[in-house]
Design a protein around this motif. Structure first.
Motif, PDB file in Angstrom:
ATOM      1  N   GLY A   1     -20.769  51.620  85.989  1.00 49.49           N
ATOM      2  CA  GLY A   1     -20.822  53.066  85.819  1.00 49.49           C
ATOM      3  C   GLY A   1     -21.490  53.517  84.545  1.00 49.49           C
ATOM      4  N   HIS A   2     -21.987  52.563  83.745  1.00 47.77           N
ATOM      5  CA  HIS A   2     -22.619  52.953  82.481  1.00 47.77           C
ATOM      6  C   HIS A   2     -24.022  52.357  82.361  1.00 47.77           C
ATOM      7  N   GLY A   3     -24.749  52.331  83.455  1.00 49.55           N
ATOM      8  CA  GLY A   3     -26.146  51.947  83.454  1.00 49.55           C
ATOM      9  C   GLY A   3     -26.380  50.556  82.926  1.00 49.55           C
ATOM     10  N   ALA A   4     -27.273  50.465  81.925  1.00 49.49           N
ATOM     11  CA  ALA A   4     -27.675  49.168  81.385  1.00 49.49           C
ATOM     12  C   ALA A   4     -26.722  48.642  80.317  1.00 49.49           C
ATOM     13  N   ALA A   5     -25.695  49.382  80.001  1.00 51.09           N
ATOM     14  CA  ALA A   5     -24.763  48.952  78.946  1.00 51.09           C
ATOM     15  C   ALA A   5     -24.009  47.689  79.373  1.00 51.09           C
ATOM     16  N   VAL A   6     -23.762  46.829  78.385  1.00 50.63           N
ATOM     17  CA  VAL A   6     -23.027  45.582  78.632  1.00 50.63           C
ATOM     18  C   VAL A   6     -21.902  45.462  77.625  1.00 50.63           C
ATOM     19  N   LEU A   7     -20.995  44.534  77.908  1.00 42.39           N
ATOM     20  CA  LEU A   7     -19.869  44.229  77.030  1.00 42.39           C
ATOM     21  C   LEU A   7     -20.003  42.791  76.558  1.00 42.39           C
ATOM     22  N   LEU A   8     -19.603  42.529  75.326  1.00 43.28           N
ATOM     23  CA  LEU A   8     -19.598  41.181  74.774  1.00 43.28           C
ATOM     24  C   LEU A   8     -18.156  40.758  74.560  1.00 43.28           C
ATOM     25  N   ARG A   9     -17.704  39.798  75.390  1.00 44.97           N
ATOM     26  CA  ARG A   9     -16.317  39.336  75.305  1.00 44.97           C
ATOM     27  C   ARG A   9     -16.275  37.958  74.664  1.00 44.97           C
ATOM     28  N   SER A  10     -15.369  37.789  73.714  1.00 42.40           N
ATOM     29  CA  SER A  10     -15.188  36.490  73.080  1.00 42.40           C
ATOM     30  C   SER A  10     -14.535  35.529  74.055  1.00 42.40           C
ATOM     31  N   GLY A  11     -15.165  34.370  74.280  1.00 44.30           N
ATOM     32  CA  GLY A  11     -14.549  33.363  75.136  1.00 44.30           C
ATOM     33  C   GLY A  11     -13.330  32.747  74.490  1.00 44.30           C
ATOM     34  N   HIS A  12     -13.230  32.856  73.177  1.00 47.27           N
ATOM     35  CA  HIS A  12     -12.113  32.289  72.415  1.00 47.27           C
ATOM     36  C   HIS A  12     -10.906  33.214  72.428  1.00 47.27           C
ATOM     37  N   LEU A  13     -11.118  34.501  72.174  1.00 51.14           N
ATOM     38  CA  LEU A  13     -10.010  35.457  72.069  1.00 51.14           C
ATOM     39  C   LEU A  13      -9.752  36.210  73.364  1.00 51.14           C
TER      40      LEU A  13
END
Length: 492
Positions: free
Chosen positions: A53-65
């Motif tokens: 729902g927010h176009g080209a925006a992405v999220l960066l999630r820590s694989g550790h936390l």
């Protein structure tokens, strides 16, 4: 082909390297972030997620936390968001050299910095705001063309790679991604590299190196001229096309490469489905009908065998084994017992699989003898990359000792003889066990190692002493583990 986990797209995990060759790190204490780590470990692994729902925006999630990177309006950054929020949204701005600039979507500022002085407040992109992508997945996989829905494989007679295979069957479908000078090479099973003009070459030259781009969870490979790899023509020859932006034709999925094996029975003949649905040891050469895809269930540690004809081995009437099942069930699961250079298989009826006098396999034995033992050979890892709990196996700088905690990897060459494997490293030296149980890569003569496939995607390696190879705090590869578990298991 039934799904049943046979075709699983790999979740793209990666590290981000700044201009000073340091990795973006998420710390548990205070959920702070820094760029101080010299290598890629658990704290340095990130996952890119879309924000629906927010176009080209992405999220960066820590694989550790398991938390999300946050950039506030004042430029402060942390990794404390448990759920996606407005300040977690970023835009990836690929640069001509393949590096990324990460721009806060709500605030328009760029993320960068050094050591513990990271912020998201730059109004323009400088070298401090550029990040190199380093994949954290195991680099050996299958490559699927998104537009053609066909797998890439080596055509050794025609000296090229093509995307025209319905299934990733056999050794030619294995690809190894090698990380060279902040870029990636596509390495075929014969150790040659794919050039952007479609040729295969022996060295990772400039035209055989690519920068990675991500689009909607898919991968694109950009060459040094800014063009993208794509399948071209009726045969789907893999080479750079004309496009300077990736469309569907230039996108690929990476899929997990399950082990493919051949089995040899006590009559010295290959187990096969060439003559019908019955699984029988009656062939003298190993081709597609003698090759089986092996999967290990993570909970029970039992395995299935899937044939090129589209069926799983399954237990049927009178203990016979046929390759007719289209779904995994209790009758398609086999328990493996490792017996040195041989393996025994126990079916769901509690009996061992044996070779009958006519060569047919049946689970009718209560004990293991010669007819119940098989040679099992891994065929789709002629070149081998191994990763343990702490990192990849790689030659120690200036030495023939082997480290087990590296973020970069060496590619080793595998050969096979009578149930055992021989491993060659850089310069052609063989792996061998030396003093204090250390494992080195400088042997003039081959030493036998036994592979035991213990978990999904992980194997144990047994030395001639009977001990297992392990990593550890020292970072050196040693052959002194008593059990095939933990630091003695290797992703391959």
């Amino acid at each position: 082909m039934p799904t049943n986990g046979l075709h699983q797209v790999l979740k793209i995990q990666f590290g981000l390297i700044n201009d000073e060759d340091r990795y973006l790190t998420a710390e548990s204490f205070g959920f702070k972030v820094n760029a101080s780590a010299p290598s890629l470990k658990r704290k340095q692994i990130w996952v890119l997620e879309p924000d629906p729902g927010h176009g080209a925006a992405v999220l960066l999630r820590s694989g550790h936390l398991g938390r999300y990177l946050v950039a506030e309006e004042d430029g402060c950054v942390s990794c404390e968001a448990e759920r996606p929020a407005r300040d977690c949204r970023f835009l990836v701005r690929p640069q001509p050299d393949g590096r990324w600039a990460l721009q806060s979507e709500p605030h328009g500022r760029f993320f960068g910095g050094t050591e513990d002085r990271l912020s998201c407040f730059a109004t323009a992109v400088s070298s401090a705001e550029l990040w190199t992508v380093h994949l954290a997945i195991h680099p050996q996989a299958h490559l699927l063309s998104v537009s053609r829905r066909r797998y890439v494989h080596l055509c050794p007679q025609e000296e090229k790679m093509t995307a025209d295979s319905d299934t990733p069957w056999g050794v030619d479908a294995l690809l190894t991604l090698t990380f060279q000078n902040r870029q990636y090479c596509l390495r075929a099973r014969d150790s040659r590299y794919l050039r952007s003009d479609g040729r295969l070459v022996g060295e990772p030259e400039a035209h055989a190196r690519y920068t990675l781009e991500f689009k909607a969870g898919k991968l694109a490979f950009k060459d040094c001229d800014g063009r993208y790899l794509a399948p071209v023509g009726p045969a789907g020859t893999l080479r750079a096309g004309r496009n300077l932006r990736p469309s569907k034709d230039e996108l690929f999925d990476l899929e997990e490469s399950h082990p493919q094996v051949v089995l040899v029975a006590a009559n010295h003949r290959y187990v096969s489905v060439r003559q019908g649905v019955n699984v029988s040891a009656n062939q003298d050469e190993e081709l597609d009908h003698e090759t089986f895809l092996m999967q290990i269930d993570q909970e029970t540690k039992k395995c299935t065998f899937y044939s090129s004809t589209g069926g799983y081995w399954t237990l049927v009437t009178h203990g016979c084994i046929q390759a007719t099942a289209t779904q995994v069930s209790a009758n398609t699961m086999f328990e493996m017992e490792w017996r040195g250079r041989r393996v025994a298989l126990k079916a769901s009826n509690g009996r061992y699989v044996c070779m009958k006098k006519n060569g047919q396999l049946a689970a009718i034995s209560d004990f293991v003898g010669e007819d119940e033992e098989f040679i099992l050979k891994l065929i789709n890892r002629p070149i081998l990359v191994l990763r343990g709990l702490d990192g990849f196996i790689c030659h120690r700088r200036g030495s023939n000792q082997l480290d087990t905690n590296r973020s970069v990897y060496d590619v080793f060459h595998l050969s096979f003889s009578d149930g055992a494997y021989q491993i060659r490293g850089r310069g052609g030296g063989f792996w061998n066990t030396g003093s204090h149980d250390s494992v080195r890569s400088d042997g003039e003569r081959a030493e036998d190692f036994l592979f035991e496939f213990r978990e999904r995607g992980r194997l144990a390696i047994r030395a001639r002493s009977g001990k297992y190879l392990r990593g550890g705090a020292s970072g050196l590869l040693r052959a002194d583990a008593d059990a095939p578990a933990g630091v003695a298991l290797w992703e391959y």
